[in-house]
Design a protein around this motif. Sequence first.
Motif, short mmCIF file in Angstrom:
data_model
loop_
_atom_site.label_atom_id
_atom_site.label_comp_id
_atom_site.label_asym_id
_atom_site.label_seq_id
_atom_site.Cartn_x
_atom_site.Cartn_y
_atom_site.Cartn_z
N ILE A 1 0.86 -1.18 0.00
CA ILE A 1 0.00 0.00 0.00
C ILE A 1 0.89 1.23 0.00
CG2 ILE A 1 -1.94 -1.15 1.18
CD1 ILE A 1 -0.98 0.11 3.80
N SER A 2 0.31 2.41 -0.18
CA SER A 2 1.10 3.63 -0.15
C SER A 2 1.49 3.97 1.29
CB SER A 2 0.31 4.79 -0.75
OG SER A 2 -0.76 5.14 0.12
N GLN A 3 2.51 4.82 1.43
CA GLN A 3 2.90 5.24 2.77
C GLN A 3 1.79 6.03 3.44
OE1 GLN A 3 6.67 7.16 3.20
NE2 GLN A 3 7.81 5.31 2.71
N ARG A 4 1.06 6.82 2.67
CA ARG A 4 -0.07 7.58 3.23
C ARG A 4 -1.12 6.63 3.77
NH1 ARG A 4 -0.37 11.58 5.86
NH2 ARG A 4 -1.70 10.33 7.12
N ALA A 5 -1.43 5.57 3.02
CA ALA A 5 -2.41 4.58 3.48
C ALA A 5 -1.88 3.87 4.73
CB ALA A 5 -2.71 3.57 2.37
N ALA A 6 -0.57 3.60 4.75
CA ALA A 6 0.03 2.97 5.92
C ALA A 6 -0.13 3.85 7.15
CB ALA A 6 1.51 2.67 5.66
N LEU A 7 0.12 5.14 7.00
CA LEU A 7 -0.01 6.07 8.12
C LEU A 7 -1.47 6.18 8.57
CD1 LEU A 7 2.49 8.81 6.96
CD2 LEU A 7 2.77 7.23 8.87
N ASP A 8 -2.40 6.14 7.62
CA ASP A 8 -3.82 6.18 7.98
C ASP A 8 -4.22 4.94 8.78
OD1 ASP A 8 -4.08 8.61 6.69
OD2 ASP A 8 -4.98 7.76 4.87
N LEU A 9 -3.72 3.76 8.37
CA LEU A 9 -4.02 2.53 9.11
C LEU A 9 -3.42 2.59 10.51
CD1 LEU A 9 -3.49 -0.23 6.41
CD2 LEU A 9 -5.65 0.45 7.45
N VAL A 10 -2.20 3.12 10.62
CA VAL A 10 -1.54 3.26 11.93
C VAL A 10 -2.38 4.15 12.82
CG1 VAL A 10 0.45 4.34 13.06
CG2 VAL A 10 0.79 2.75 11.15
N ALA A 11 -2.87 5.26 12.26
CA ALA A 11 -3.71 6.18 13.05
C ALA A 11 -4.99 5.49 13.49
CB ALA A 11 -4.01 7.42 12.23
N GLU A 12 -5.56 4.68 12.60
CA GLU A 12 -6.80 3.98 12.93
C GLU A 12 -6.61 2.97 14.06
OE1 GLU A 12 -10.23 1.37 10.70
OE2 GLU A 12 -8.99 2.72 9.53
N LEU A 13 -5.44 2.32 14.08
CA LEU A 13 -5.16 1.36 15.15
C LEU A 13 -4.77 2.05 16.44
CD1 LEU A 13 -3.17 -1.72 13.84
CD2 LEU A 13 -5.48 -1.63 14.74
N GLY A 14 -4.33 3.29 16.35
CA GLY A 14 -3.92 4.00 17.56
C GLY A 14 -2.57 3.55 18.06
N ILE A 15 -1.70 3.11 17.16
CA ILE A 15 -0.35 2.68 17.54
C ILE A 15 0.49 3.92 17.82
CG2 ILE A 15 1.68 1.40 16.80
CD1 ILE A 15 -0.17 -0.12 14.90
N ARG A 16 1.35 3.84 18.81
CA ARG A 16 2.19 4.98 19.18
C ARG A 16 3.33 5.17 18.21
NH1 ARG A 16 3.89 3.47 24.90
NH2 ARG A 16 3.00 1.50 24.30
N GLU A 17 3.65 6.42 17.97
CA GLU A 17 4.78 6.77 17.14
C GLU A 17 5.95 7.13 18.04
OE1 GLU A 17 5.99 10.02 13.75
OE2 GLU A 17 3.93 9.86 14.41
N VAL A 18 7.13 6.66 17.70
CA VAL A 18 8.29 6.86 18.54
C VAL A 18 8.94 8.21 18.29
CG1 VAL A 18 10.46 5.87 19.32
CG2 VAL A 18 8.74 4.41 18.33
N THR A 19 9.00 8.66 17.05
CA THR A 19 9.80 9.83 16.72
C THR A 19 9.12 11.15 17.03
OG1 THR A 19 8.94 9.84 14.47
CG2 THR A 19 11.01 8.66 14.86
N GLY A 20 7.84 11.13 17.35
CA GLY A 20 7.12 12.39 17.55
C GLY A 20 6.79 13.00 16.21
N GLY A 21 6.18 14.16 16.23
CA GLY A 21 5.86 14.82 14.98
C GLY A 21 4.54 14.37 14.39
N GLY A 22 3.90 13.39 14.94
CA GLY A 22 2.60 12.97 14.45
C GLY A 22 2.69 12.06 13.25
N ALA A 23 1.65 11.30 13.02
CA ALA A 23 1.64 10.34 11.92
C ALA A 23 1.57 11.03 10.56
CB ALA A 23 0.46 9.38 12.07
N THR A 24 1.22 12.31 10.53
CA THR A 24 1.12 13.00 9.25
C THR A 24 2.37 13.79 8.92
OG1 THR A 24 0.12 14.93 10.30
CG2 THR A 24 -1.37 13.24 9.45
N GLY A 25 3.38 13.70 9.75
CA GLY A 25 4.54 14.57 9.58
C GLY A 25 5.68 13.99 8.78
#
Length: 123
Positions: A76-100
């Motif tokens: 899938i695209s990286q944008r779709a991957a980030l959307d799925l991550v947001a939907e699951l509510g998985i934590r991001e390590v680097t900060g900056g948000g899933a859209t950054g």
Amino acid sequence: MTGQTKSTAALLAILDAFAEVASAGLKELDRLVLVKGQMERRLRRRRKNSSLPALIELVLARPVVSAGCIAAELKISQRAALDLVAELGIREVTGGGATGRGGSCRIARTCSSANPNHAASCH
């Protein structure tokens, strides 16, 4: 202490260490089963061809994955991957948000082991 007493004490210490590690492993397994159940509840009312179940398996198999890795593994695209991550509510390590920052975030779940089968395909 005699040599035999020292050997017995050392063997008991090793066995105690094994018991501690086994107990910790069982606690981690229980935690992962609970987390998987929580994530799978989000699958209700999803399309049959959703990538969400595959994402759940991927993040449970690897302690840290990148958006690029998710995109490559799930095709899938990286944008779709980030959307799925947001939907699951998985934590991001680097900060900056899933859209950054161009989708280069690293997503983490807490786990002490990695699946070596994915090591070659995810970077």
